[in-house]
Write a protein that holds these residues in place. Structure first.
Motif, PDB file in Angstrom:
ATOM      1  N   ALA A 167       0.825  -1.211   0.000  1.00 54.01           N
ATOM      2  CA  ALA A 167       0.000   0.000   0.000  1.00 54.01           C
ATOM      3  C   ALA A 167       0.855   1.255   0.000  1.00 54.01           C
ATOM      4  O   ALA A 167       2.058   1.219   0.276  1.00 54.01           O
ATOM      5  N   ASP A 168       0.227   2.381  -0.289  1.00 55.79           N
ATOM      6  CA  ASP A 168       0.911   3.670  -0.243  1.00 55.79           C
ATOM      7  C   ASP A 168       0.325   4.523   0.880  1.00 55.79           C
ATOM      8  O   ASP A 168      -0.890   4.733   0.947  1.00 55.79           O
ATOM      9  N   GLY A 169       1.213   5.004   1.753  1.00 59.71           N
ATOM     10  CA  GLY A 169       0.772   5.852   2.856  1.00 59.71           C
ATOM     11  C   GLY A 169       1.327   7.257   2.766  1.00 59.71           C
ATOM     12  O   GLY A 169       1.517   7.915   3.792  1.00 59.71           O
ATOM     13  N   ASN A 170       1.590   7.702   1.526  1.00 61.41           N
ATOM     14  CA  ASN A 170       2.240   8.992   1.333  1.00 61.41           C
ATOM     15  C   ASN A 170       3.590   8.958   2.056  1.00 61.41           C
ATOM     16  O   ASN A 170       3.920   7.985   2.717  1.00 61.41           O
ATOM     17  N   VAL A 171       4.371   9.988   1.963  1.00 60.67           N
ATOM     18  CA  VAL A 171       5.713   9.932   2.552  1.00 60.67           C
ATOM     19  C   VAL A 171       5.700  10.076   4.071  1.00 60.67           C
ATOM     20  O   VAL A 171       6.623   9.640   4.754  1.00 60.67           O
ATOM     21  N   SER A 172       4.628  10.663   4.625  1.00 56.29           N
ATOM     22  CA  SER A 172       4.670  10.962   6.062  1.00 56.29           C
ATOM     23  C   SER A 172       3.289  10.946   6.719  1.00 56.29           C
ATOM     24  O   SER A 172       3.034  11.705   7.640  1.00 56.29           O
ATOM     25  N   SER A 173       2.398  10.075   6.253  1.00 54.72           N
ATOM     26  CA  SER A 173       1.042  10.061   6.810  1.00 54.72           C
ATOM     27  C   SER A 173       0.982   9.467   8.202  1.00 54.72           C
ATOM     28  O   SER A 173       0.055   9.751   8.963  1.00 54.72           O
ATOM     29  N   TRP A 174       1.934   8.590   8.526  1.00 56.66           N
ATOM     30  CA  TRP A 174       1.877   7.763   9.728  1.00 56.66           C
ATOM     31  C   TRP A 174       0.602   6.933   9.775  1.00 56.66           C
ATOM     32  O   TRP A 174       0.192   6.472  10.816  1.00 56.66           O
ATOM     33  N   TYR A 175      -0.046   6.812   8.610  1.00 53.88           N
ATOM     34  CA  TYR A 175      -1.253   5.996   8.451  1.00 53.88           C
ATOM     35  C   TYR A 175      -2.340   6.409   9.446  1.00 53.88           C
ATOM     36  O   TYR A 175      -3.067   5.583   9.975  1.00 53.88           O
ATOM     37  N   LEU A 176      -2.433   7.717   9.619  1.00 51.28           N
ATOM     38  CA  LEU A 176      -3.406   8.291  10.545  1.00 51.28           C
ATOM     39  C   LEU A 176      -4.536   8.989   9.797  1.00 51.28           C
ATOM     40  O   LEU A 176      -4.353   9.462   8.675  1.00 51.28           O
ATOM     41  N   ASP A 177      -5.695   9.046  10.429  1.00 49.42           N
ATOM     42  CA  ASP A 177      -6.693  10.050  10.080  1.00 49.42           C
ATOM     43  C   ASP A 177      -6.310  11.271  10.904  1.00 49.42           C
ATOM     44  O   ASP A 177      -6.619  11.355  12.097  1.00 49.42           O
ATOM     45  N   SER A 178      -5.602  12.193  10.284  1.00 54.29           N
ATOM     46  CA  SER A 178      -4.957  13.273  11.020  1.00 54.29           C
ATOM     47  C   SER A 178      -5.969  14.210  11.685  1.00 54.29           C
ATOM     48  O   SER A 178      -6.825  14.781  11.011  1.00 54.29           O
ATOM     49  N   PRO A 179      -5.862  14.398  12.997  1.00 56.89           N
ATOM     50  CA  PRO A 179      -6.707  15.385  13.674  1.00 56.89           C
ATOM     51  C   PRO A 179      -6.245  16.817  13.409  1.00 56.89           C
ATOM     52  O   PRO A 179      -6.965  17.769  13.692  1.00 56.89           O
ATOM     53  N   GLN A 180      -5.057  16.943  12.839  1.00 56.29           N
ATOM     54  CA  GLN A 180      -4.497  18.259  12.546  1.00 56.29           C
ATOM     55  C   GLN A 180      -4.843  18.722  11.133  1.00 56.29           C
ATOM     56  O   GLN A 180      -4.958  19.916  10.882  1.00 56.29           O
ATOM     57  N   ASP A 181      -5.013  17.781  10.220  1.00 57.19           N
ATOM     58  CA  ASP A 181      -5.280  18.093   8.818  1.00 57.19           C
ATOM     59  C   ASP A 181      -6.289  17.078   8.289  1.00 57.19           C
ATOM     60  O   ASP A 181      -5.951  15.928   8.011  1.00 57.19           O
ATOM     61  N   MET A 189       7.836  -4.290  11.898  1.00 51.90           N
ATOM     62  CA  MET A 189       9.288  -4.441  11.801  1.00 51.90           C
ATOM     63  C   MET A 189       9.915  -3.083  12.111  1.00 51.90           C
ATOM     64  O   MET A 189       9.676  -2.108  11.401  1.00 51.90           O
ATOM     65  N   SER A 190      10.651  -3.008  13.200  1.00 53.08           N
ATOM     66  CA  SER A 190      11.294  -1.752  13.616  1.00 53.08           C
ATOM     67  C   SER A 190      10.277  -0.624  13.707  1.00 53.08           C
ATOM     68  O   SER A 190      10.537   0.510  13.301  1.00 53.08           O
ATOM     69  N   GLY A 191       9.118  -0.916  14.236  1.00 46.45           N
ATOM     70  CA  GLY A 191       8.017   0.039  14.223  1.00 46.45           C
ATOM     71  C   GLY A 191       8.153   1.175  15.227  1.00 46.45           C
ATOM     72  O   GLY A 191       8.695   1.010  16.316  1.00 46.45           O
ATOM     73  N   GLY A 192       7.611   2.325  14.839  1.00 46.24           N
ATOM     74  CA  GLY A 192       7.553   3.470  15.751  1.00 46.24           C
ATOM     75  C   GLY A 192       6.348   3.338  16.664  1.00 46.24           C
ATOM     76  O   GLY A 192       5.402   4.122  16.586  1.00 46.24           O
ATOM     77  N   VAL A 193       6.397   2.347  17.550  1.00 49.63           N
ATOM     78  CA  VAL A 193       5.226   1.991  18.366  1.00 49.63           C
ATOM     79  C   VAL A 193       4.962   2.980  19.495  1.00 49.63           C
ATOM     80  O   VAL A 193       3.902   2.956  20.118  1.00 49.63           O
ATOM     81  N   ASP A 194       5.929   3.843  19.770  1.00 52.61           N
ATOM     82  CA  ASP A 194       5.729   4.977  20.680  1.00 52.61           C
ATOM     83  C   ASP A 194       6.620   6.097  20.151  1.00 52.61           C
ATOM     84  O   ASP A 194       7.842   6.052  20.266  1.00 52.61           O
ATOM     85  N   PHE A 195       5.970   7.102  19.541  1.00 58.49           N
ATOM     86  CA  PHE A 195       6.763   8.168  18.906  1.00 58.49           C
ATOM     87  C   PHE A 195       6.923   9.394  19.788  1.00 58.49           C
ATOM     88  O   PHE A 195       7.511  10.392  19.375  1.00 58.49           O
ATOM     89  N   ARG A 196       6.436   9.344  21.022  1.00 58.08           N
ATOM     90  CA  ARG A 196       6.553  10.512  21.906  1.00 58.08           C
ATOM     91  C   ARG A 196       7.991  10.898  22.236  1.00 58.08           C
ATOM     92  O   ARG A 196       8.257  12.090  22.455  1.00 58.08           O
ATOM     93  N   PRO A 197       8.943   9.952  22.249  1.00 56.78           N
ATOM     94  CA  PRO A 197      10.334  10.381  22.473  1.00 56.78           C
ATOM     95  C   PRO A 197      10.943  11.145  21.301  1.00 56.78           C
ATOM     96  O   PRO A 197      12.076  11.617  21.408  1.00 56.78           O
ATOM     97  N   PHE A 198      10.188  11.292  20.197  1.00 57.94           N
ATOM     98  CA  PHE A 198      10.740  11.915  18.988  1.00 57.94           C
ATOM     99  C   PHE A 198       9.823  13.040  18.498  1.00 57.94           C
ATOM    100  O   PHE A 198       9.345  13.016  17.357  1.00 57.94           O
ATOM    101  N   PRO A 199       9.552  14.046  19.334  1.00 56.82           N
ATOM    102  CA  PRO A 199       8.537  15.054  18.986  1.00 56.82           C
ATOM    103  C   PRO A 199       8.889  15.954  17.812  1.00 56.82           C
ATOM    104  O   PRO A 199       7.995  16.574  17.230  1.00 56.82           O
ATOM    105  N   GLU A 200      10.157  16.021  17.434  1.00 55.40           N
ATOM    106  CA  GLU A 200      10.571  16.904  16.338  1.00 55.40           C
ATOM    107  C   GLU A 200      10.848  16.151  15.038  1.00 55.40           C
ATOM    108  O   GLU A 200      11.286  16.749  14.060  1.00 55.40           O
ATOM    109  N   ASN A 201      10.571  14.864  15.021  1.00 57.71           N
ATOM    110  CA  ASN A 201      10.987  14.037  13.883  1.00 57.71           C
ATOM    111  C   ASN A 201       9.835  13.671  12.950  1.00 57.71           C
ATOM    112  O   ASN A 201       8.668  13.619  13.346  1.00 57.71           O
ATOM    113  N   TRP A 202      10.190  13.384  11.698  1.00 57.33           N
ATOM    114  CA  TRP A 202       9.366  12.668  10.718  1.00 57.33           C
ATOM    115  C   TRP A 202       7.972  13.275  10.479  1.00 57.33           C
ATOM    116  O   TRP A 202       6.999  12.563  10.230  1.00 57.33           O
ATOM    117  N   ASP A 203       7.866  14.597  10.564  1.00 52.90           N
ATOM    118  CA  ASP A 203       6.608  15.309  10.277  1.00 52.90           C
ATOM    119  C   ASP A 203       5.461  14.921  11.198  1.00 52.90           C
ATOM    120  O   ASP A 203       4.291  15.138  10.873  1.00 52.90           O
TER     121      ASP A 203
END
Length: 274
Positions: free
Chosen positions: A89-103, A162-176
């Motif tokens: 599948a395609d998740g765009n370059v930085s969607s994080w596969y979310l229904d974004s509450p910001q956009d 595989m190597s998933g970002g299962v908790d991204f809170r330690p990286f608040p400035e990263n990956w859009d």
């Protein structure tokens, strides 16, 4: 000698004839009102039997739908060996596969978990049941696969990372991430509720088959280890693999082999409780 050459030629032709088929398709997302591409790998037995289980593969940050087939072409052999359809599948370059509450224009959770699944089921010979449907991904896609499977257990019966970002809170400035969720300092609850590790309470024993792994040299290793420990504490069955390796295609090329074997075994057993 002529007979030997003729036989060799026949065998080569048959190998070519029955090799996995790779389709690049254009799917439509009603929620985002746009066409989105995907790669579909069909096993060599596709025309010989009725319906097939499906595994959805999600790429990482900065990637696209073609990553898996280009970086790990051996997945074609796995599709043949395990008689399964693979959907990259395609998740765009930085969607994080979310229904974004910001956009609100970013609805990749809806697209993957509903629209793409329905499109694949409508265009290919699939087993249209959660007991024959799995999802996995790497890095950003690992987060997406686990989060969507946990939130949509009526759709997916098995999930991996595989190597998933299962908790991204330690990286608040990263990956859009702030573009998808808003700045962490302003929306800590949003970040918390969208982290896989904070979704464990939504799981019950034997509802969702889980496998995830992470290399010990990976920057996501601590959060994956923490997820394993939390699942263990809540007595949620899962397979967790840690081995030497970092955040690289060399690691994921090895990892995907274990995950597809795991899903094959899952498809072969009696369905989980609905």
């Amino acid at each position: 000698m002529n007979r030997f050459l003729a036989l060799l030629c026949l065998l080569c032709c048959n190998t070519s004839l029955w090799a996995a088929k790779v389709d690049t398709v254009s799917t439509y997302s009603p929620s985002m009102k746009k066409q989105i591409k995907a790669v579909v790998v069909l096993p060599d037995t596709y025309n010989q039997q009725e319906n097939f289980p499906v595994v959805y593969l999600l790429h990482g940050y900065g990637g696209n739908y073609s990553n898996f087939i280009n970086k790990i072409p051996a997945i074609k052999e796995a599709a043949d060996q395990y008689r399964m359809i693979l959907v990259c599948a395609d998740g765009n370059v930085s969607s994080w596969y979310l229904d974004s509450p910001q956009d609100s224009s970013w609805k990749y959770e809806t697209y993957i978990s509903k629209e793409l699944v329905e499109w694949i089921d409508g265009h290919y010979k699939t087993k249209k049941d959660r007991s024959a449907r799995a999802i996995t991904g790497l890095s950003m896609g690992g987060h997406g696969a686990l989060s969507m499977a946990i939130k949509h257990q009526q759709v997916f019966g098995a999930a991996g990372s595989m190597s998933g970002g299962v908790d991204f809170r330690p990286f608040p400035e990263n990956w859009d991430l702030s573009k998808r969720l808003g700045p962490y300092a302003s929306y800590p609850e949003r970040w918390k509720e969208n982290c896989v590790i904070e979704m464990v309470h939504l799981l019950s024993k034997d509802k969702l088959a889980l496998i995830f792994d992470c290399g010990k040299d990976d920057f996501f290793y601590p959060v994956n280890k923490a997820l394993h420990e939390k699942l263990t504490y809540y007595n949620i069955p899962h397979d967790f693999i840690s081995r030497p390796g970092n955040h690289s295609w060399a690691y994921w090329s090895n990892s995907i082999a274990y995950q597809l074997l795991y899903f094959s075994k899952f498809f072969a057993v009696k369905p989980l409780v609905n």
